[in-house]
Design a protein around this motif. Structure first.
Motif, PDB file in Angstrom:
ATOM      1  N   ARG A 107       0.821  -1.296   0.014  1.00 31.25           N
ATOM      2  CA  ARG A 107      -0.017  -0.050  -0.136  1.00 31.25           C
ATOM      3  C   ARG A 107       0.897   1.294   0.017  1.00 31.25           C
ATOM      4  NH1 ARG A 107      -5.175  -0.871   1.191  1.00 31.25           N
ATOM      5  NH2 ARG A 107      -5.608   1.368   1.500  1.00 31.25           N
ATOM      6  N   ILE A 108       1.891   1.317   0.844  1.00 36.06           N
ATOM      7  CA  ILE A 108       2.780   2.520   0.794  1.00 36.06           C
ATOM      8  C   ILE A 108       3.591   2.810  -0.529  1.00 36.06           C
ATOM      9  CG2 ILE A 108       4.737   3.429   2.226  1.00 36.06           C
ATOM     10  CD1 ILE A 108       3.753   1.925   4.648  1.00 36.06           C
ATOM     11  N   ALA A 111       1.732   4.298  -3.213  1.00 36.30           N
ATOM     12  CA  ALA A 111       1.393   5.770  -2.937  1.00 36.30           C
ATOM     13  C   ALA A 111       2.538   6.683  -2.874  1.00 36.30           C
ATOM     14  CB  ALA A 111       0.625   5.829  -1.641  1.00 36.30           C
ATOM     15  N   VAL A 299       3.025   9.703   4.099  1.00 37.29           N
ATOM     16  CA  VAL A 299       2.463   8.495   3.069  1.00 37.29           C
ATOM     17  C   VAL A 299       2.187   7.413   3.936  1.00 37.29           C
ATOM     18  CG1 VAL A 299       2.494   6.792   1.206  1.00 37.29           C
ATOM     19  CG2 VAL A 299       3.240   9.313   0.908  1.00 37.29           C
ATOM     20  N   CYS A 300       3.007   6.851   4.673  1.00 34.69           N
ATOM     21  CA  CYS A 300       3.005   5.796   5.714  1.00 34.69           C
ATOM     22  C   CYS A 300       1.955   5.904   6.695  1.00 34.69           C
ATOM     23  CB  CYS A 300       4.309   5.534   6.395  1.00 34.69           C
ATOM     24  SG  CYS A 300       5.662   4.886   5.543  1.00 34.69           S
ATOM     25  N   GLU A 303      -1.687   5.796   4.690  1.00 33.27           N
ATOM     26  CA  GLU A 303      -1.947   4.306   4.380  1.00 33.27           C
ATOM     27  C   GLU A 303      -2.127   3.365   5.338  1.00 33.27           C
ATOM     28  OE1 GLU A 303      -2.676   3.665   1.286  1.00 33.27           O
ATOM     29  OE2 GLU A 303      -2.328   5.792   0.639  1.00 33.27           O
ATOM     30  N   THR A 304      -1.412   3.546   6.553  1.00 30.45           N
ATOM     31  CA  THR A 304      -1.807   2.669   7.648  1.00 30.45           C
ATOM     32  C   THR A 304      -2.894   2.683   8.370  1.00 30.45           C
ATOM     33  OG1 THR A 304      -0.370   4.003   9.202  1.00 30.45           O
ATOM     34  CG2 THR A 304       0.743   2.200   8.162  1.00 30.45           C
ATOM     35  N   ASN A 306      -5.787   4.052   6.802  1.00 33.61           N
ATOM     36  CA  ASN A 306      -6.490   3.344   5.802  1.00 33.61           C
ATOM     37  C   ASN A 306      -6.449   1.875   5.921  1.00 33.61           C
ATOM     38  OD1 ASN A 306      -7.156   5.975   4.690  1.00 33.61           O
ATOM     39  ND2 ASN A 306      -5.652   5.886   3.020  1.00 33.61           N
ATOM     40  N   LEU A 307      -5.179   1.259   5.691  1.00 36.43           N
ATOM     41  CA  LEU A 307      -5.239  -0.300   5.885  1.00 36.43           C
ATOM     42  C   LEU A 307      -6.019  -0.793   6.986  1.00 36.43           C
ATOM     43  CD1 LEU A 307      -4.185  -2.954   4.842  1.00 36.43           C
ATOM     44  CD2 LEU A 307      -2.136  -2.487   6.362  1.00 36.43           C
TER      45      LEU A 307
END
Length: 314
Positions: A107-108, A111, A299-300, A303-304, A306-307
């Motif tokens: 994911r990261i 992005a 970004v991390c 995205e975390t 969202n995950l």
């Protein structure tokens, strides 16, 4: 003062030898000795003595601290001007555990790549303690993991809170015992249950890095039980696969269990064990932190979040 001799002096001080330092710097011993002599002449003092053993003088230790400061400022200056002048190219060195990376990086990385398509991300997979040391020594740019918050050289941003779970597959133990365990979390109910455990680093379950990476190390011993341990492995993904196939119970952080296919996850009963812990991203404190690092950090974080929402872990 020319910064090059200062860089050379750091290597000499670290290597405690002109000969070894010259080999590392790929210059002749005579050239390096000339640089050291010029430094001593400019500073009007002796920086080190070679006999009876190599040792920095008091003046040499003071100068070493200044050299390190200049080196950090020089590196920060280079980062800032690289950001100013670059076409968004470069290299980002990331430290992360293998299984955690398998969950987070798909994911990261896409992005981040949309923002910096010309940047290469190079991953190193080590224990938490090794990665923190590599970050302090400028061998990594960022680390994702269970990074302790009391290291003054580093800055942190929390990404998410994780919970270690004990996973069991149906049929391992009596259903009544399983139901009682889910409600009480009393490991004594699992005294006869086969277990699949992580491999201690260096074979020593008391090593600091083992306790750091495995928050429940010693929990079975504290419960005064010695269940049959049928398999040890350093790869949590392998343990989870075997657990889902009914081979034994295993501990795993909740988010790492998402590496299993949905059909296998449905076979498992998950019971929270121990206290939640924090996964963070860390980077080294510098006068200037590059845009690559700050953007990757942001970004991390996004995205975390969202995950974990997608996986219904929060």
């Amino acid at each position: 003062m020319n910064l090059l001799p200062m860089k050379y002096y750091i290597v000499v001080a670290d290597q405690k030898s002109i000969t070894r330092a010259a080999e590392e710097l790929h210059i002749t011993q005579q050239t390096l000795s000339a640089h050291m002599a010029a430094l001593e002449k400019e500073l009007k003092c002796q920086l080190f003595q070679r006999r009876p053993k190599f040792e920095l003088t008091y003046e040499g230790r003071v100068f070493y601290r200044y050299c390190q400061s200049y080196q950090r400022l020089s590196a920060s200056m280079e980062d800032e001007f690289r950001d100013i002048n670059s076409g968004q190219g470069g290299l980002l060195r990331l430290g992360i555990a293998y299984t955690r990376g398998r969950v987070l990086l798909p994911r990261i990385i896409p992005a981040f790549n949309k923002l910096y398509p010309k940047v290469q991300v190079r991953v190193k997979e080590r224990s938490n303690e090794e990665m923190v040391n590599m970050l302090i020594e400028d061998e990594l740019d960022v680390v994702i993991g269970r990074v302790m918050s009391d290291v003054p050289e580093l800055s942190y941003k929390e990404l998410y809170h994780a919970q270690t779970m004990l996973y069991l597959c149906g049929g391992l133990i009596n259903p009544f015992k399983l139901d009682a365990f889910v409600h009480t979390r009393d490991l004594r109910l699992l005294a006869d249950c086969p277990f699949l455990l992580g491999q201690p680093f260096g074979g020593d379950p008391q090593a600091p890095e083992h306790r750091q990476d495995h928050p429940l190390a010693g929990l079975l011993e504290k419960s005064n039980i010695q269940p049959p341990i049928i398999f040890r492995c350093g790869n949590i993904q392998t343990l989870l696969e075997l657990c889902a196939d009914g081979m034994g119970a295993c501990f795993s952080p909740d988010v790492l269990a998402t590496t299993l296919p949905e059909e296998k996850r449905r076979r498992l009963t998950a019971v929270p064990m121990g206290e939640p812990f924090t996964i963070s991203i860390a980077w080294k404190n510098k006068p200037y932190v590059s845009k690559l690092v700050t953007t990757f950090r942001d970004v991390c974080a996004a995205e975390t979040v969202n995950l974990r929402r997608k996986l219904h872990l929060d």
